[in-house]
Scaffold this active site. Structure first.
Site, PDB file in Angstrom:
ATOM      1  N   GLY A  79       0.963 -12.981  10.321  1.00 48.79           N
ATOM      2  CA  GLY A  79       1.655 -13.932  11.384  1.00 48.79           C
ATOM      3  C   GLY A  79       3.007 -15.136  10.372  1.00 48.79           C
ATOM      4  O   GLY A  79       4.406 -15.438  10.255  1.00 48.79           O
ATOM      5  N   GLY A 136       2.557  -7.168  -1.758  1.00 45.19           N
ATOM      6  CA  GLY A 136       1.446  -7.478  -2.369  1.00 45.19           C
ATOM      7  C   GLY A 136       1.453  -8.947  -2.846  1.00 45.19           C
ATOM      8  O   GLY A 136       0.512  -9.120  -3.814  1.00 45.19           O
ATOM      9  N   THR A 146       1.117   4.250  -5.197  1.00 47.52           N
ATOM     10  CA  THR A 146       1.394   4.691  -3.745  1.00 47.52           C
ATOM     11  C   THR A 146       2.721   4.363  -3.568  1.00 47.52           C
ATOM     12  O   THR A 146       3.192   5.771  -2.968  1.00 47.52           O
ATOM     13  CB  THR A 146       0.241   4.244  -2.796  1.00 47.52           C
ATOM     14  OG1 THR A 146      -0.987   4.559  -3.521  1.00 47.52           O
ATOM     15  CG2 THR A 146       0.423   4.641  -1.507  1.00 47.52           C
ATOM     16  N   ILE A 147       2.678   3.660  -3.754  1.00 46.66           N
ATOM     17  CA  ILE A 147       4.194   3.183  -3.190  1.00 46.66           C
ATOM     18  C   ILE A 147       5.755   3.664  -4.173  1.00 46.66           C
ATOM     19  O   ILE A 147       6.939   4.003  -3.454  1.00 46.66           O
ATOM     20  CB  ILE A 147       4.258   1.624  -3.090  1.00 46.66           C
ATOM     21  CG1 ILE A 147       4.219   0.999  -2.177  1.00 46.66           C
ATOM     22  CG2 ILE A 147       6.188   1.017  -2.837  1.00 46.66           C
ATOM     23  CD1 ILE A 147       3.660   1.912  -0.789  1.00 46.66           C
ATOM     24  N   SER A 194       5.192  -6.468   3.201  1.00 45.32           N
ATOM     25  CA  SER A 194       4.399  -5.016   3.372  1.00 45.32           C
ATOM     26  C   SER A 194       4.078  -4.562   4.646  1.00 45.32           C
ATOM     27  O   SER A 194       5.143  -5.054   5.255  1.00 45.32           O
ATOM     28  CB  SER A 194       2.658  -6.482   3.694  1.00 45.32           C
ATOM     29  OG  SER A 194       2.595  -6.813   4.862  1.00 45.32           O
ATOM     30  N   CYS A 195       3.572  -3.174   4.927  1.00 46.91           N
ATOM     31  CA  CYS A 195       3.429  -1.971   6.091  1.00 46.91           C
ATOM     32  C   CYS A 195       3.965  -3.325   7.465  1.00 46.91           C
ATOM     33  O   CYS A 195       4.288  -2.706   8.389  1.00 46.91           O
ATOM     34  CB  CYS A 195       2.644  -1.487   5.711  1.00 46.91           C
ATOM     35  SG  CYS A 195       1.300  -2.191   5.093  1.00 46.91           S
ATOM     36  N   ASN A 196       2.286  -3.406   7.706  1.00 45.04           N
ATOM     37  CA  ASN A 196       2.418  -4.477   8.685  1.00 45.04           C
ATOM     38  C   ASN A 196       3.553  -5.249   8.822  1.00 45.04           C
ATOM     39  O   ASN A 196       3.458  -5.280  10.013  1.00 45.04           O
ATOM     40  CB  ASN A 196       1.214  -5.101   8.531  1.00 45.04           C
ATOM     41  CG  ASN A 196      -0.270  -4.345   8.584  1.00 45.04           C
ATOM     42  OD1 ASN A 196      -0.422  -3.174   9.560  1.00 45.04           O
ATOM     43  ND2 ASN A 196      -1.336  -4.175   7.804  1.00 45.04           N
ATOM     44  N   HIS A 242      -2.492   2.615   9.538  1.00 44.23           N
ATOM     45  CA  HIS A 242      -2.671   0.414  11.428  1.00 44.23           C
ATOM     46  C   HIS A 242      -2.186   0.668  12.404  1.00 44.23           C
ATOM     47  O   HIS A 242      -1.493   2.348  12.542  1.00 44.23           O
ATOM     48  CB  HIS A 242      -2.090   0.271   9.867  1.00 44.23           C
ATOM     49  CG  HIS A 242      -2.440  -0.561   8.542  1.00 44.23           C
ATOM     50  ND1 HIS A 242      -3.687  -1.017   8.186  1.00 44.23           N
ATOM     51  CD2 HIS A 242      -1.494  -0.639   7.613  1.00 44.23           C
ATOM     52  CE1 HIS A 242      -2.795  -0.866   6.500  1.00 44.23           C
ATOM     53  NE2 HIS A 242      -1.796  -1.094   6.335  1.00 44.23           N
ATOM     54  N   ARG A 299      -6.058   0.125   8.255  1.00 43.25           N
ATOM     55  CA  ARG A 299      -6.917   1.085   7.772  1.00 43.25           C
ATOM     56  C   ARG A 299      -8.111   0.308   6.303  1.00 43.25           C
ATOM     57  O   ARG A 299      -7.128  -0.404   5.652  1.00 43.25           O
ATOM     58  CB  ARG A 299      -6.190   2.530   7.207  1.00 43.25           C
ATOM     59  CG  ARG A 299      -4.981   2.231   6.227  1.00 43.25           C
ATOM     60  CD  ARG A 299      -5.666   2.089   4.121  1.00 43.25           C
ATOM     61  NE  ARG A 299      -4.189   1.406   3.865  1.00 43.25           N
ATOM     62  CZ  ARG A 299      -4.188   0.079   2.886  1.00 43.25           C
ATOM     63  NH1 ARG A 299      -5.060  -0.905   3.371  1.00 43.25           N
ATOM     64  NH2 ARG A 299      -3.514   0.078   2.212  1.00 43.25           N
TER      65      ARG A 299
HETATM   66  P1  NAD Z   1      -1.145   1.777  -6.700  1.00 40.64           P
HETATM   67  O1  NAD Z   1      -2.329   1.114  -7.209  1.00 40.64           O
HETATM   68  O2  NAD Z   1      -1.171   3.111  -5.392  1.00 40.64           O
HETATM   69  O3  NAD Z   1      -0.106   1.709  -7.461  1.00 40.64           O
HETATM   70  C1  NAD Z   1       0.022   0.676  -8.879  1.00 40.64           C
HETATM   71  C2  NAD Z   1       1.023   1.711  -9.952  1.00 40.64           C
HETATM   72  O4  NAD Z   1       1.368   0.760 -11.144  1.00 40.64           O
HETATM   73  C3  NAD Z   1      -0.444   2.391 -10.388  1.00 40.64           C
HETATM   74  O5  NAD Z   1       0.251   4.391 -10.882  1.00 40.64           O
HETATM   75  C4  NAD Z   1      -0.741   1.994 -11.622  1.00 40.64           C
HETATM   76  O6  NAD Z   1      -0.744   2.399 -13.022  1.00 40.64           O
HETATM   77  C5  NAD Z   1       0.506   0.921 -12.672  1.00 40.64           C
HETATM   78  N1  NAD Z   1       0.275  -0.181 -12.877  1.00 40.64           N
HETATM   79  C6  NAD Z   1      -0.581  -1.284 -13.039  1.00 40.64           C
HETATM   80  N2  NAD Z   1      -0.400  -2.311 -14.067  1.00 40.64           N
HETATM   81  C7  NAD Z   1       0.593  -1.788 -14.606  1.00 40.64           C
HETATM   82  C8  NAD Z   1       1.695  -2.478 -14.598  1.00 40.64           C
HETATM   83  N3  NAD Z   1       0.726  -3.620 -15.677  1.00 40.64           N
HETATM   84  N4  NAD Z   1       2.818  -2.089 -15.503  1.00 40.64           N
HETATM   85  C9  NAD Z   1       3.393  -1.095 -15.328  1.00 40.64           C
HETATM   86  N5  NAD Z   1       2.946  -0.379 -14.265  1.00 40.64           N
HETATM   87  C10 NAD Z   1       1.632  -1.024 -13.721  1.00 40.64           C
HETATM   88  O7  NAD Z   1      -0.880   0.224  -5.701  1.00 40.64           O
HETATM   89  P2  NAD Z   1       0.178   0.309  -4.428  1.00 40.64           P
HETATM   90  O8  NAD Z   1      -0.084   0.671  -3.196  1.00 40.64           O
HETATM   91  O9  NAD Z   1       1.241   1.388  -4.815  1.00 40.64           O
HETATM   92  O10 NAD Z   1       0.894  -0.587  -4.187  1.00 40.64           O
HETATM   93  C11 NAD Z   1       1.996  -1.440  -5.026  1.00 40.64           C
HETATM   94  C12 NAD Z   1       2.574  -2.279  -4.243  1.00 40.64           C
HETATM   95  O11 NAD Z   1       2.890  -2.126  -3.127  1.00 40.64           O
HETATM   96  C13 NAD Z   1       1.890  -4.076  -4.195  1.00 40.64           C
HETATM   97  O12 NAD Z   1       2.208  -4.894  -3.962  1.00 40.64           O
HETATM   98  C14 NAD Z   1       1.192  -3.662  -2.520  1.00 40.64           C
HETATM   99  O13 NAD Z   1       0.405  -4.714  -2.151  1.00 40.64           O
HETATM  100  C15 NAD Z   1       2.795  -2.621  -1.881  1.00 40.64           C
HETATM  101  N6  NAD Z   1       1.943  -1.981  -0.647  1.00 40.64           N
HETATM  102  C16 NAD Z   1       0.955  -1.521  -0.243  1.00 40.64           C
HETATM  103  C17 NAD Z   1       1.023  -0.711   0.587  1.00 40.64           C
HETATM  104  C18 NAD Z   1      -0.528   0.429   0.282  1.00 40.64           C
HETATM  105  O14 NAD Z   1      -0.700   1.478   1.488  1.00 40.64           O
HETATM  106  N7  NAD Z   1      -0.249   1.384  -1.049  1.00 40.64           N
HETATM  107  C19 NAD Z   1       1.939  -0.404   1.561  1.00 40.64           C
HETATM  108  C20 NAD Z   1       2.561  -1.539   1.274  1.00 40.64           C
HETATM  109  C21 NAD Z   1       2.758  -2.529  -0.126  1.00 40.64           C
END
Ligand code: NAD
Length: 346
Positions: A199, A114, A15-16, A143-145, A224, A172
């Site tokens: 916080g 995360g 996703t990110i 994080s996003c929030n 959110h 969300r």
């Molecule tokens: P996600 O699950 O959508 O994507 C993670 C990707 O990493 C996947 O493609 C997965 O296959 C891959 N992966 C898993 N293990 C792996 C490894 N050992 N080596 C290489 N790749 C690996 O996760 P996300 O939502 O993109 O979240 C990523 C980070 O961003 C987290 O720390 C999360 O907390 C943070 N984050 C997420 C959001 C959100 O809303 N999705 C918002 C802000 C921050």
């Protein structure tokens, strides 16, 4: 500014990661040298379609990828050997286990929200502490929030001083593509204890801000919503706060005349504006909600969880590598390269 092109790897193309990869590819001073996947899936096809070299965690799976028509360039180790900086966008709490690998390669690394603050020892927000990140080897983009809170609180603090912040995060339940997570029909206290982690997380960027946060999760995927109360040190007016928001490159104003009073309508608006993946990179502050009563500011803001941290990762790359040392210049470059000005500021 010199003309060095920073070579960026994305470890974790989810996703990110896929959004950061596209944002990096849009920058004049950065180049994507590769993205990584652990498993064969739709995102591997997207990476190939975008022209990003694909590296995989486990080379014994190479044949499965190639049988599916996906070209594998090498292992994650190979990818890390070819970059100046890696953006770790692996799932929360997975990223910390990659630190030794990044240290072995002597490269710079950015983690996401995360992970704990301690993974990098420095938590970043480009509007708040860009210059403190210059030259750092390790940084965590909050994080996003927390990103949405930090942008707003820092701007208000600079204008009229902040005595205390109370924020309720209506979160969300999951990202839109995540089909196995809920809640489907509940409002879940997350956590039931107060304060929520947001916080203290704000304090990892803005240590002097007094803040208490509460959070619930609801059955929605769009964005959110934050309900925010800020006690001010100096008096101000609603008009001054609206002008502050309109002038800020990462604070967007959802104008009252649009009639938008929800996350769904805001997402539709951003989609209609032609933003890629309908991403809202800035905070979405509802103009109609902005109220100043005595020395207290009240407002609602929407935060697009998949998007607001993406632009922060780009600025973090510039700060850490020192290719741009002025935060305003980097923020402007990032916004312009993605073709946006914050909504409501035109
Ligand atoms: P996600 O699950 O959508 O994507 C993670 C990707 O990493 C996947 O493609 C997965 O296959 C891959 N992966 C898993 N293990 C792996 C490894 N050992 N080596 C290489 N790749 C690996 O996760 P996300 O939502 O993109 O979240 C990523 C980070 O961003 C987290 O720390 C999360 O907390 C943070 N984050 C997420 C959001 C959100 O809303 N999705 C918002 C802000 C921050």
């Amino acid at each position: 500014m010199n003309q060095k092109i920073v070579r960026v790897a994305i470890n974790g193309y989810g996703t990110i990661g896929k959004r950061v990869a596209d944002a990096v590819a849009a920058q004049p001073d950065m180049k994507i040298i590769g993205v990584s996947k652990t498993r064969l899936g739709a995102e591997a096809y997207v990476a190939q379609d975008r022209g990003y070299p694909l590296y995989i965690a486990d080379l014994t799976k190479k044949k499965a990828f190639e049988d599916a028509g996906i070209v594998v360039t090498g292992s994650i180790d190979d990818m890390l050997g070819a970059c100046d900086i890696v953006v770790d966008a692996t799932p929360g709490e997975v990223g910390a286990s990659n630190k030794a690998l990044y240290e072995k390669h002597g490269i710079k690394a950015i983690w996401q929200g995360g992970e704990e603050h301690d993974v990098a020892g420095f938590s970043f927000n480009s509007s708040c502490n860009y210059q403190d990140a210059i030259g750092k080897q390790f940084v965590r983009v909050v994080s996003c929030n927390t990103t949405g809170l930090c942008r707003l609180i820092h701007a208000v603090d600079g204008a009229c001083g902040v005595s205390h912040v109370t924020a309720v995060m209506i979160r969300r339940g999951a990202d839109p593509h995540v089909v196995k997570k809920g809640p489907i029909d509940a409002v879940v206290l997350n956590p039931a204890t107060i304060p929520s982690h947001h916080g203290p997380d704000v304090n990892s960027v803005l240590p002097d801000i007094s803040i208490a946060t509460m959070a619930v999760i609801v059955p929605t995927t769009q964005m959110h919503m934050h309900a925010i109360t800020i006690e001010l040190k100096e008096t101000t007016t609603r008009e001054e706060i609206l002008a502050l928001i309109a002038a800020h490159p990462r604070l967007g104003l959802v104008k009252a005349v649009t009639g938008i009073v929800s996350t769904a309508e805001l997402k539709e608006f951003v989609m209609d504006l032609g933003r890629p993946r309908s991403d809202l990179w800035e905070n979405g502050i509802y103009e109609a909600s902005v109220s100043v009563v005595g020395k207290t500011l009240y407002l609602f803001q929407a935060i697009h969880q998949e998007a607001d941290v993406v632009v922060e990762n780009i600025d973090a790359i510039r700060a850490m590598t020192g290719i741009v040392t002025d935060p305003d210049t980097s923020i402007q470059m990032t916004n312009e390269s993605l073709g946006f000005v914050a909504i409501g500021s035109e």
